[in-house]
Design an enzyme around this catalytic site. Structure first.
Site, PDB file in Angstrom:
ATOM      1  N   HIS A 364       0.833  -1.198   0.000  1.00 13.12           N
ATOM      2  CA  HIS A 364       0.000   0.000   0.000  1.00 13.12           C
ATOM      3  C   HIS A 364       0.867   1.247   0.000  1.00 13.12           C
ATOM      4  O   HIS A 364       0.535   2.251  -0.618  1.00 13.12           O
ATOM      5  CB  HIS A 364      -0.916   0.002   1.217  1.00 13.12           C
ATOM      6  CG  HIS A 364      -1.850  -1.162   1.222  1.00 13.12           C
ATOM      7  ND1 HIS A 364      -2.614  -1.506   2.300  1.00 13.12           N
ATOM      8  CD2 HIS A 364      -2.122  -2.064   0.270  1.00 13.12           C
ATOM      9  CE1 HIS A 364      -3.319  -2.576   2.005  1.00 13.12           C
ATOM     10  NE2 HIS A 364      -3.033  -2.934   0.782  1.00 13.12           N
ATOM     11  N   CYS A 677      -2.971   1.991 -20.150  1.00 14.61           N
ATOM     12  CA  CYS A 677      -2.724   2.756 -18.927  1.00 14.61           C
ATOM     13  C   CYS A 677      -1.774   2.096 -17.931  1.00 14.61           C
ATOM     14  O   CYS A 677      -1.701   2.501 -16.794  1.00 14.61           O
ATOM     15  CB  CYS A 677      -4.041   3.111 -18.233  1.00 14.61           C
ATOM     16  SG  CYS A 677      -4.916   1.677 -17.613  1.00 14.61           S
TER      17      CYS A 677
HETATM   18  C1  PEP Z   1      -2.578  -2.268 -14.782  1.00 18.95           C
HETATM   19  O1  PEP Z   1      -2.755  -3.408 -14.362  1.00 18.95           O
HETATM   20  O2  PEP Z   1      -1.845  -1.994 -15.736  1.00 18.95           O
HETATM   21  C2  PEP Z   1      -3.220  -1.122 -14.129  1.00 18.95           C
HETATM   22  C3  PEP Z   1      -3.196   0.074 -14.662  1.00 18.95           C
HETATM   23  O3  PEP Z   1      -3.836  -1.348 -12.952  1.00 18.95           O
HETATM   24  P1  PEP Z   1      -3.086  -1.556 -11.568  1.00 18.95           P
HETATM   25  O4  PEP Z   1      -1.623  -1.225 -11.789  1.00 18.95           O
HETATM   26  O5  PEP Z   1      -3.759  -0.646 -10.624  1.00 18.95           O
HETATM   27  O6  PEP Z   1      -3.323  -3.007 -11.316  1.00 18.95           O
END
Ligand code: PEP
Ligand code: MG
Length: 747
Positions: A364, A677
């Site tokens: 976290h 993303c």
């Molecule tokens: C990902 O998995 O690329 C993402 C953007 O989500 P997180 O990093 O929050 O799992």
């Protein structure tokens, strides 16, 4: 323990203390101490070995061995009996040393005359400092009482070392906490920072390890323990009855505080002449040394509990609190063993960097550091024992390197590097309002990832076209209960206000796997990353997700709303999640509330399966965002949190790039907008390759937008595509080499 030996031990400790007061030089103190111990224990030999560096011990003083060997005899950790004591951090007691496994004969010391050997570690809070040894000619094993008494003496020597009592010539007797130290850890959030150390938990210094009135010390200890137990009972009273998980943790903690064994050992330490705080610290040091070797996670957790209890006791006994009266420096770099997300958020953006002794990429604290864009180095072993408040420190999180008390040459090279980065940032600022248009004319939309209200002010300054991913976990992670709908609605509304005309894509709660809510029952799953997480939790227990959807709808009231569901693995999950949202819209409408004026419902593509979903999925989704962090981990079957494998496969591996291209193709068939993303979108070379594969929208950390835009504006994507195509035809494993060569050749 026999009365006689207690009195003897107390006498020895008070004589040790007198040496501290009389002798001024470190060497003289050590010499006299070895003499005193040999005399008190009735042995011919007493020697003190101190660590020169991380793994070499040096004989620094001796009574009984050849004086010529002092500062000459050295051994590595694990080598010979002395090295073994240091390495294992455990006493070694034998009547026949030469017959003992691993015995190494050191001719210069003349030790062949001695048969029995007792060595105990000199250690402080898990840090090895040296070894204290007694030897004698007659072949006898030392009694438990004698071992215990020598451990108590070793504890006092450790405290004296920490207080700088044995500073002298040579590396082994150097002043502590003064030299430059370079530590290597792992990168959990990139970036570089320079500043001064701020210890999250200032170390407690035991300035008075020896006490002459054991009764008074026992009373101090018992009173402090009683107060500690009362505190824990109160904690338990305050914990809601339905929070069984939390209560179980506190119960276990309480059990430890009630432990008779722990108390008894500390009482014995005091009877032998230690002060109450020194007794607590001695047991804490032993527990820390064990923590390193215990493989069982449950036991390790309990030892952590003991460590935590000891810290509380020490603060109470010494009056040294967390609040030492020191002021946070202007350029604080936080140093801690570990830190919770809420505590880190409290410091917020005031911090220039964070260095943790423990931690993990998915913790976290790492999520918060990422959200705050604060460079974070994890697993920097020894940082909390080496660093003092106010020490100058340089953090190169990209490389996972920390320089503590750097020498001038290191500091100036680092300053140059930071200046170059700052100059680059200025260059980026000059193109902030220009589009990311490649020389071939293609425009790529660059968006930013966010997770906190505090991120929004960087939206205009970053030059982002919008927020491509708003992670909503943080508001859930940093509290001890589920946030209320009203609270969330107000927060989401403020986020939309701050974004103004720009779009914000809200991702619904993505928990499970690495992100466990403090108030959620922890699932014992063999593979949490493949387990009950994200939308799987949302669909099975829709209460929280529905509440969140209501909050989003209310926040939008009359404005456009974009919602995306994480971790969709098949069409049916998307249709069910989408139905939940549409049902909430109907409900809100029935209640007569203002609805969003436009609604977009998207999915995150984080599992390979979704790329092969029926056409209907691509038609139904208003947009799709590739969660590259998760997608890559599943594509290569390489855990994103496992240091050993997480960097093993290149994002620019042709298999992965071809897969991305395929996803672009499927979205093109149905005209579904697609973006990317994951963290890789923020790496300029990766971003250019993604764009060459047809991606027209990338979402990244705000600080990455400048570097990505700067490179994109200088390349022709058609030419990059040709380079990739050629590399693929040539059977390359990764296109990184060819693309880098091409970029270099083209300035
Ligand atoms: C990902 O998995 O690329 C993402 C953007 O989500 P997180 O990093 O929050 O799992
Ligand atoms: Mg993900």
């Amino acid at each position: 323990m026999a009365q006689g030996s207690e009195t003897e031990s107390r006498k020895l400790l008070s004589r040790l203390q007198a040496v501290m007061a009389d002798a001024a030089a470190g060497q003289e103190r050590l010499d006299r101490i070895t003499h005193l111990i040999a005399d008190s224990m009735g042995t011919e030999v007493c020697s003190i070995y101190l660590l020169r560096d991380g793994d070499t011990l040096e004989l620094c003083a001796t009574q009984g061995l050849a004086q010529e060997a002092v500062h000459v005899t050295r051994m590595r950790l694990g080598e010979g009996l002395v090295g073994r004591v240091a390495k294992r951090a455990q006493p070694l007691n034998t009547a026949n040393a030469p017959a003992e496994r691993g015995f190494r004969y050191m001719p210069e010391t003349g030790e062949e005359r001695f048969s029995s050997f007792l060595g105990v570690p000199i250690q402080r809070l898990g840090e090895r400092l040296g070894v204290l040894v007694v030897q004698s000619k007659d072949a006898r094993e030392f009694s438990d009482d004698e071992i215990y008494a020598l451990e108590v003496v070793a504890m006092v020597i450790a405290e004296m070392t920490e207080l700088g009592a044995f500073v002298g010539e040579g590396q082994a007797m150097r002043a502590r906490h003064q030299q430059q130290v370079m530590l290597r850890g792992g990168c959990a959030q990139e970036g570089a920072a320079m500043g001064h150390v701020w210890l999250h938990e200032p170390r407690v210094l035991v300035t008075k390890p020896v006490a002459d009135d054991p009764e008074a010390e026992l009373t101090r200890l018992r009173e402090a323990v009683d107060l500690l137990r009362a505190d824990i009972d109160q904690m338990l009273d305050r914990a809601p009855t339905w929070e069984t998980e939390q209560r179980e943790v506190i119960e276990a903690y309480r059990m430890f505080a009630q432990s008779r064994g722990w108390m008894r050992r500390m009482e014995e330490d005091i009877a032998l002449g230690l002060s109450a705080e020194a007794a607590v610290e001695k047991e804490q040091s032993i527990a820390r040394a064990r923590m390193e070797t215990v493989p069982d996670a449950y036991l390790r957790d309990r030892l952590h509990d003991l460590d935590d209890l000891s810290n509380r006791l020490l603060r109470r006994l010494t009056g040294q609190g967390r609040d030492t009266g020191a002021d946070l420096p202007d350029d604080p770099i936080l140093v801690a063993r570990n830190i919770g997300p809420a505590e880190l958020l409290d410091y917020g953006r005031r911090l220039r960097g964070v260095v943790l002794e423990e931690g993990s990429v998915g913790s976290h604290a790492a999520i918060v550091a990422r959200a705050l864009a604060i460079p974070l180095v994890i697993n920097a072993t020894r940082i909390t024992t080496e660093a003092l408040n106010g020490d100058p420190i340089l953090v190169d999180a990209d490389q996972g390197i920390v320089h503590l008390r750097p020498e001038d040459t290191v500091a100036s090279a680092f300053r140059d590097k930071m200046a170059m980065q700052a100059a680059a940032q200025e260059r980026y600022a000059s193109i902030r309002d220009k589009p990311a248009r490649a020389t071939c004319g293609t425009i790529v939309s660059l968006q930013m990832n966010a997770g906190l209200m505090a991120d929004l002010p960087s939206l205009p300054s970053s030059g982002a076209d919008g927020v491509g991913l708003f992670r909503t976990e943080l508001q859930f992670l940093t509290r001890n209960k589920v946030p209320r709908r009203g609270e969330l609605a107000a927060l989401y509304a403020r986020v939309m206000d701050a974004a103004g005309e720009k779009k914000v894509v809200f991702r619904t709660l993505d928990i499970g796997s690495d992100k466990v809510l403090p108030y959620m029952k922890r699932q014992d799953e063999p593979n949490p990353a493949l387990g009950w997480r994200a939308i799987r939790v949302g669909l099975d227990k829709p209460g929280v997700m529905r509440m969140q959807l209501q909050a989003l709808i209310r926040a939008a009231a009359g404005r456009p709303l974009s919602v995306m569901f994480p971790f969709i693995a098949q069409l049916e999950e998307f249709t069910r999640a989408r139905d939940h949202l549409l049902r909430e819209i109907d409900r809100e409408a029935a209640l007569g509330r203002a609805l969003p004026d436009r609604l977009e419902i998207g999915a995150m593509l984080e599992t390979p399966s979704l790329a092969f979903a029926p056409r209907r999925f691509f038609e139904l989704a208003d947009f799709i965002s590739i969660g590259g962090n998760d997608l890559k981990q599943f594509f290569f079957a390489a855990d994103r949190e496992n240091e050993r494998v997480r960097r093993r496969y290149d994002t620019l591996n042709v298999s992965f790039l071809s897969f991305i291209e395929q996803i672009v193709g499927r979205c093109a068939e149905t005209g579904t907008p697609l973006s990317f993303c994951g963290e890789d979108a923020g790496r300029p070379v990766e971003a250019v390759c993604f764009a060459a594969m047809g991606l027209r929208s990338l979402s990244m950390r705000p600080a990455s937008i400048g570097p990505v835009k700067s490179l994109l504006r200088r390349v022709n994507l058609d030419e990059v595509k040709t380079v990739i195509q050629t590399a693929r035809n040539d059977g390359e494993q990764s296109v990184r080499g060819p693309v880098m060569d091409w970029l270099r050749a083209n300035g």
